[in-house]
Design a protein around this motif. Sequence first.
Motif, PDB file in Angstrom:
ATOM      1  N   GLU A   4      43.264  43.013  36.304  1.00 28.44           N
ATOM      2  CA  GLU A   4      43.565  41.920  35.379  1.00 28.44           C
ATOM      3  C   GLU A   4      43.276  40.600  36.079  1.00 28.44           C
ATOM      4  OE1 GLU A   4      44.754  39.882  32.021  1.00 28.44           O
ATOM      5  OE2 GLU A   4      44.567  42.051  32.189  1.00 28.44           O
ATOM      6  N   ASN A   5      42.722  39.644  35.340  1.00 30.26           N
ATOM      7  CA  ASN A   5      42.498  38.315  35.895  1.00 30.26           C
ATOM      8  C   ASN A   5      43.801  37.534  35.881  1.00 30.26           C
ATOM      9  OD1 ASN A   5      39.742  38.709  36.291  1.00 30.26           O
ATOM     10  ND2 ASN A   5      39.261  38.058  34.217  1.00 30.26           N
ATOM     11  N   ALA A   6      44.012  36.734  36.918  1.00 24.03           N
ATOM     12  CA  ALA A   6      45.235  35.949  37.028  1.00 24.03           C
ATOM     13  C   ALA A   6      44.943  34.657  37.769  1.00 24.03           C
ATOM     14  CB  ALA A   6      46.310  36.744  37.758  1.00 24.03           C
ATOM     15  N   ILE A   7      45.904  33.752  37.704  1.00 24.49           N
ATOM     16  CA  ILE A   7      45.809  32.466  38.392  1.00 24.49           C
ATOM     17  C   ILE A   7      46.971  32.367  39.366  1.00 24.49           C
ATOM     18  CG2 ILE A   7      45.876  29.951  38.093  1.00 24.49           C
ATOM     19  CD1 ILE A   7      44.682  30.398  35.297  1.00 24.49           C
ATOM     20  N   HIS A  13      56.721  31.271  51.285  1.00 19.84           N
ATOM     21  CA  HIS A  13      57.237  32.289  52.196  1.00 19.84           C
ATOM     22  C   HIS A  13      56.251  33.453  52.344  1.00 19.84           C
ATOM     23  CE1 HIS A  13      60.925  30.055  51.906  1.00 19.84           C
ATOM     24  NE2 HIS A  13      61.031  30.322  50.618  1.00 19.84           N
ATOM     25  N   ASN A  14      54.986  33.143  52.516  1.00 17.58           N
ATOM     26  CA  ASN A  14      53.921  34.150  52.658  1.00 17.58           C
ATOM     27  C   ASN A  14      53.864  35.110  51.480  1.00 17.58           C
ATOM     28  OD1 ASN A  14      53.189  33.074  55.153  1.00 17.58           O
ATOM     29  ND2 ASN A  14      54.678  34.353  56.235  1.00 17.58           N
ATOM     30  N   GLN A  15      54.283  34.641  50.324  1.00 12.75           N
ATOM     31  CA  GLN A  15      54.289  35.436  49.095  1.00 12.75           C
ATOM     32  C   GLN A  15      53.399  34.740  48.066  1.00 12.75           C
ATOM     33  OE1 GLN A  15      56.082  38.145  49.182  1.00 12.75           O
ATOM     34  NE2 GLN A  15      56.356  38.845  47.147  1.00 12.75           N
ATOM     35  N   VAL A  16      52.529  35.492  47.407  1.00 11.83           N
ATOM     36  CA  VAL A  16      51.651  34.927  46.384  1.00 11.83           C
ATOM     37  C   VAL A  16      52.223  35.275  45.014  1.00 11.83           C
ATOM     38  CG1 VAL A  16      49.323  34.956  45.418  1.00 11.83           C
ATOM     39  CG2 VAL A  16      49.636  35.140  47.881  1.00 11.83           C
ATOM     40  N   TRP A  17      52.409  34.263  44.167  1.00 19.10           N
ATOM     41  CA  TRP A  17      52.911  34.447  42.811  1.00 19.10           C
ATOM     42  C   TRP A  17      51.774  34.128  41.851  1.00 19.10           C
ATOM     43  CZ3 TRP A  17      58.023  35.799  41.728  1.00 19.10           C
ATOM     44  CH2 TRP A  17      58.857  35.874  42.833  1.00 19.10           C
ATOM     45  N   VAL A  18      51.510  35.040  40.910  1.00 20.97           N
ATOM     46  CA  VAL A  18      50.413  34.840  39.966  1.00 20.97           C
ATOM     47  C   VAL A  18      50.928  34.879  38.533  1.00 20.97           C
ATOM     48  CG1 VAL A  18      48.664  35.822  41.509  1.00 20.97           C
ATOM     49  CG2 VAL A  18      49.838  37.303  39.896  1.00 20.97           C
ATOM     50  N   GLU A  19      50.170  34.237  37.643  1.00 22.02           N
ATOM     51  CA  GLU A  19      50.424  34.281  36.204  1.00 22.02           C
ATOM     52  C   GLU A  19      49.172  34.807  35.533  1.00 22.02           C
ATOM     53  OE1 GLU A  19      51.353  30.334  34.929  1.00 22.02           O
ATOM     54  OE2 GLU A  19      53.363  30.394  35.781  1.00 22.02           O
ATOM     55  N   SER A  20      49.365  35.473  34.427  1.00 20.39           N
ATOM     56  CA  SER A  20      48.243  36.018  33.668  1.00 20.39           C
ATOM     57  C   SER A  20      47.339  34.884  33.220  1.00 20.39           C
ATOM     58  CB  SER A  20      48.765  36.791  32.456  1.00 20.39           C
ATOM     59  OG  SER A  20      47.694  37.280  31.705  1.00 20.39           O
ATOM     60  N   LYS A  21      46.054  35.121  33.315  1.00 16.92           N
ATOM     61  CA  LYS A  21      45.077  34.120  32.884  1.00 16.92           C
ATOM     62  C   LYS A  21      45.034  34.100  31.366  1.00 16.92           C
ATOM     63  CE  LYS A  21      40.292  32.838  33.611  1.00 16.92           C
ATOM     64  NZ  LYS A  21      39.014  33.236  34.193  1.00 16.92           N
ATOM     65  N   ILE A  49      54.653  36.649  38.745  1.00 16.40           N
ATOM     66  CA  ILE A  49      55.068  37.847  39.464  1.00 16.40           C
ATOM     67  C   ILE A  49      54.528  37.772  40.889  1.00 16.40           C
ATOM     68  CG2 ILE A  49      55.224  39.319  37.427  1.00 16.40           C
ATOM     69  CD1 ILE A  49      52.537  40.554  38.346  1.00 16.40           C
ATOM     70  N   ALA A  50      55.277  38.358  41.797  1.00 19.24           N
ATOM     71  CA  ALA A  50      54.861  38.403  43.200  1.00 19.24           C
ATOM     72  C   ALA A  50      53.885  39.554  43.394  1.00 19.24           C
ATOM     73  CB  ALA A  50      56.075  38.574  44.090  1.00 19.24           C
ATOM     74  N   VAL A  51      52.822  39.286  44.132  1.00 19.13           N
ATOM     75  CA  VAL A  51      51.830  40.318  44.433  1.00 19.13           C
ATOM     76  C   VAL A  51      51.548  40.305  45.928  1.00 19.13           C
ATOM     77  CG1 VAL A  51      50.744  40.256  42.159  1.00 19.13           C
ATOM     78  CG2 VAL A  51      49.884  38.783  43.948  1.00 19.13           C
TER      79      VAL A  51
END
Length: 147
Positions: A4-7, A13-21, A49-51
């Motif tokens: 899925e594409n996301a932004i 804190h070395n955590q990447v949070w993304v949202e749906s594109k 969400i955290a990935v």
Amino acid sequence: MIEENAIVAKIEHNQVWVESKPKQGCGGCLQKSSCSTSVLDKFIKKRSIAVDCDIELKTGDEVVIGISEGILIKASLLLYMLPLVVMVLSGAVAEAFLPSGYEHGDLVIAGTAISALLLSLWAISKLQQSFFYTFFSRPVVIRRSTD
């Protein structure tokens, strides 16, 4: 792998949070006023969400995230089938322990089954953050989007 594409919404804190594109098709669609997807999109709040990520990213980057099909199937079975199995089994147990000829036996069985269903859904929602994220792997950033 389901992708899925996301932004990237934030990095902390070395955590990447993304949202749906956002979907491109809805903006120019003539059926937008009567389409349930468009209506739901207005009312459902976008969630981050955290990935897991091994790539150097910054906020606003477009990425492709993915999750294994096997993990998704296991999670679906646990989250959808388990409450139904609990409901059916609790109804069967209630029926087995009721005395024969009990006047409101059907109501007791139905009440027990529905109560067990609701209790299992509540338990799953409480265990979701602590247990399920360690049992099932989280989505991962596969690559930067080339779109």
